[in-house]
Design a protein around this motif. Structure first.
Motif, PDB file in Angstrom:
ATOM      1  N   ARG A   5       0.841  -1.212   0.000  1.00 45.78           N
ATOM      2  CA  ARG A   5       0.000   0.000   0.000  1.00 45.78           C
ATOM      3  C   ARG A   5       0.870   1.254   0.000  1.00 45.78           C
ATOM      4  O   ARG A   5       0.609   2.194  -0.741  1.00 45.78           O
ATOM      5  CB  ARG A   5      -0.936  -0.017   1.212  1.00 45.78           C
ATOM      6  N   GLN A   6       1.899   1.284   0.847  1.00 46.36           N
ATOM      7  CA  GLN A   6       2.801   2.431   0.878  1.00 46.36           C
ATOM      8  C   GLN A   6       3.457   2.644  -0.485  1.00 46.36           C
ATOM      9  O   GLN A   6       3.547   3.776  -0.971  1.00 46.36           O
ATOM     10  CB  GLN A   6       3.894   2.233   1.928  1.00 46.36           C
ATOM     11  N   GLN A   7       3.903   1.576  -1.096  1.00 46.62           N
ATOM     12  CA  GLN A   7       4.569   1.680  -2.391  1.00 46.62           C
ATOM     13  C   GLN A   7       3.613   2.211  -3.458  1.00 46.62           C
ATOM     14  O   GLN A   7       3.986   3.054  -4.278  1.00 46.62           O
ATOM     15  CB  GLN A   7       5.139   0.328  -2.810  1.00 46.62           C
ATOM     16  N   LYS A   8       2.373   1.751  -3.449  1.00 48.82           N
ATOM     17  CA  LYS A   8       1.382   2.229  -4.421  1.00 48.82           C
ATOM     18  C   LYS A   8       1.095   3.711  -4.219  1.00 48.82           C
ATOM     19  O   LYS A   8       0.995   4.474  -5.181  1.00 48.82           O
ATOM     20  CB  LYS A   8       0.082   1.429  -4.300  1.00 48.82           C
ATOM     21  N   ILE A   9       0.968   4.130  -2.971  1.00 46.68           N
ATOM     22  CA  ILE A   9       0.692   5.533  -2.685  1.00 46.68           C
ATOM     23  C   ILE A   9       1.891   6.403  -3.051  1.00 46.68           C
ATOM     24  O   ILE A   9       1.723   7.505  -3.588  1.00 46.68           O
ATOM     25  CB  ILE A   9       0.267   5.714  -1.211  1.00 46.68           C
ATOM     26  N   GLU A  10       3.099   5.914  -2.808  1.00 47.74           N
ATOM     27  CA  GLU A  10       4.297   6.661  -3.210  1.00 47.74           C
ATOM     28  C   GLU A  10       4.305   6.896  -4.716  1.00 47.74           C
ATOM     29  O   GLU A  10       4.586   8.001  -5.184  1.00 47.74           O
ATOM     30  CB  GLU A  10       5.566   5.913  -2.783  1.00 47.74           C
ATOM     31  N   ARG A  11       4.000   5.869  -5.483  1.00 45.50           N
ATOM     32  CA  ARG A  11       3.961   6.003  -6.946  1.00 45.50           C
ATOM     33  C   ARG A  11       2.858   6.966  -7.386  1.00 45.50           C
ATOM     34  O   ARG A  11       3.047   7.772  -8.299  1.00 45.50           O
ATOM     35  CB  ARG A  11       3.795   4.636  -7.601  1.00 45.50           C
ATOM     36  N   LEU A  12       1.703   6.892  -6.740  1.00 48.92           N
ATOM     37  CA  LEU A  12       0.595   7.781  -7.056  1.00 48.92           C
ATOM     38  C   LEU A  12       0.980   9.239  -6.783  1.00 48.92           C
ATOM     39  O   LEU A  12       0.771  10.115  -7.630  1.00 48.92           O
ATOM     40  CB  LEU A  12      -0.638   7.402  -6.231  1.00 48.92           C
ATOM     41  N   ILE A  13       1.561   9.497  -5.624  1.00 47.41           N
ATOM     42  CA  ILE A  13       1.982  10.853  -5.269  1.00 47.41           C
ATOM     43  C   ILE A  13       3.056  11.341  -6.233  1.00 47.41           C
ATOM     44  O   ILE A  13       3.020  12.489  -6.692  1.00 47.41           O
ATOM     45  CB  ILE A  13       2.476  10.906  -3.806  1.00 47.41           C
ATOM     46  N   GLN A  14       4.013  10.478  -6.566  1.00 51.40           N
ATOM     47  CA  GLN A  14       5.081  10.851  -7.485  1.00 51.40           C
ATOM     48  C   GLN A  14       4.501  11.247  -8.843  1.00 51.40           C
ATOM     49  O   GLN A  14       4.877  12.269  -9.414  1.00 51.40           O
ATOM     50  CB  GLN A  14       6.082   9.708  -7.640  1.00 51.40           C
ATOM     51  N   ASP A  19       2.999  15.783 -12.501  1.00 49.02           N
ATOM     52  CA  ASP A  19       2.064  16.537 -13.340  1.00 49.02           C
ATOM     53  C   ASP A  19       1.944  17.989 -12.862  1.00 49.02           C
ATOM     54  O   ASP A  19       1.914  18.915 -13.674  1.00 49.02           O
ATOM     55  CB  ASP A  19       0.684  15.876 -13.349  1.00 49.02           C
ATOM     56  N   ILE A  20       1.885  18.179 -11.567  1.00 43.72           N
ATOM     57  CA  ILE A  20       1.787  19.531 -11.003  1.00 43.72           C
ATOM     58  C   ILE A  20       3.041  20.334 -11.328  1.00 43.72           C
ATOM     59  O   ILE A  20       2.966  21.487 -11.764  1.00 43.72           O
ATOM     60  CB  ILE A  20       1.551  19.468  -9.480  1.00 43.72           C
ATOM     61  N   PHE A  21       4.211  19.722 -11.154  1.00 43.35           N
ATOM     62  CA  PHE A  21       5.465  20.441 -11.409  1.00 43.35           C
ATOM     63  C   PHE A  21       5.702  20.667 -12.903  1.00 43.35           C
ATOM     64  O   PHE A  21       6.460  21.558 -13.271  1.00 43.35           O
ATOM     65  CB  PHE A  21       6.651  19.736 -10.762  1.00 43.35           C
ATOM     66  N   LEU A  22       5.044  19.895 -13.747  1.00 40.62           N
ATOM     67  CA  LEU A  22       5.116  20.151 -15.182  1.00 40.62           C
ATOM     68  C   LEU A  22       4.533  21.531 -15.483  1.00 40.62           C
ATOM     69  O   LEU A  22       5.067  22.279 -16.301  1.00 40.62           O
ATOM     70  CB  LEU A  22       4.371  19.057 -15.958  1.00 40.62           C
ATOM     71  N   GLY A  23       3.457  21.870 -14.785  1.00 39.95           N
ATOM     72  CA  GLY A  23       2.882  23.207 -14.924  1.00 39.95           C
ATOM     73  C   GLY A  23       3.844  24.287 -14.461  1.00 39.95           C
ATOM     74  O   GLY A  23       3.966  25.345 -15.092  1.00 39.95           O
ATOM     75  N   TYR A  24       4.559  24.042 -13.372  1.00 44.60           N
ATOM     76  CA  TYR A  24       5.563  24.993 -12.892  1.00 44.60           C
ATOM     77  C   TYR A  24       6.683  25.140 -13.919  1.00 44.60           C
ATOM     78  O   TYR A  24       7.186  26.240 -14.147  1.00 44.60           O
ATOM     79  CB  TYR A  24       6.158  24.522 -11.561  1.00 44.60           C
ATOM     80  N   THR A  25       7.067  24.046 -14.525  1.00 40.99           N
ATOM     81  CA  THR A  25       8.140  24.070 -15.516  1.00 40.99           C
ATOM     82  C   THR A  25       7.750  24.934 -16.706  1.00 40.99           C
ATOM     83  O   THR A  25       8.567  25.672 -17.233  1.00 40.99           O
ATOM     84  CB  THR A  25       8.469  22.636 -15.976  1.00 40.99           C
TER      85      THR A  25
END
Length: 112
Positions: A5-14, A19-25
């Motif tokens: 579960r932790q690994q799945k959530i880490e991948r989801l957050i990443q 995607d969010i930082f793509l907007g910043y870029t």
């Protein structure tokens, strides 16, 4: 030891933060921000996010901006993950300097 579960959530957050930082870029011309790693606590309440910023000469400037926009970034992430997570973890951003260290080691190896 991390759970599946932790690994799945880490991948989801990443993925969502990427995607969010793509907007910043796009707004900060000439700067590339990538999420190199996410580590989440066992209770899923704290996420440590490691960022690679290129060029490294603007890394500190971008980290300051990210810290100022912390609440907005967490809110955007909450919007993206509202159907997958009950509680959006608190985000702690760290600068990942692995690439700079690799370049330095590579330079030293070629000099010798």
């Amino acid at each position: 030891m991390q759970t599946t579960r932790q690994q799945k959530i880490e991948r989801l957050i990443q993925k969502d933060l990427s995607d969010i930082f793509l907007g910043y870029t796009r707004r900060m011309h000439g700067v590339l921000i990538s999420v190199s790693e996410v580590r989440i606590s066992p209770d899923l309440s704290i996420a440590h996010v490691y960022l690679s910023i290129f060029p490294s000469s603007r890394a500190q400037e971008m980290m300051t901006l990210i810290e100022q926009e912390h609440g907005k970034i967490r809110g955007e992430m909450g919007t993206l993950e509202r159907n997958q997570l009950r509680i959006i973890p608190e985000l702690y951003f760290h600068l990942d300097e692995t690439i700079d260290k690799m370049e330095h080691i590579d330079k030293l190896l070629h000099e010798g």
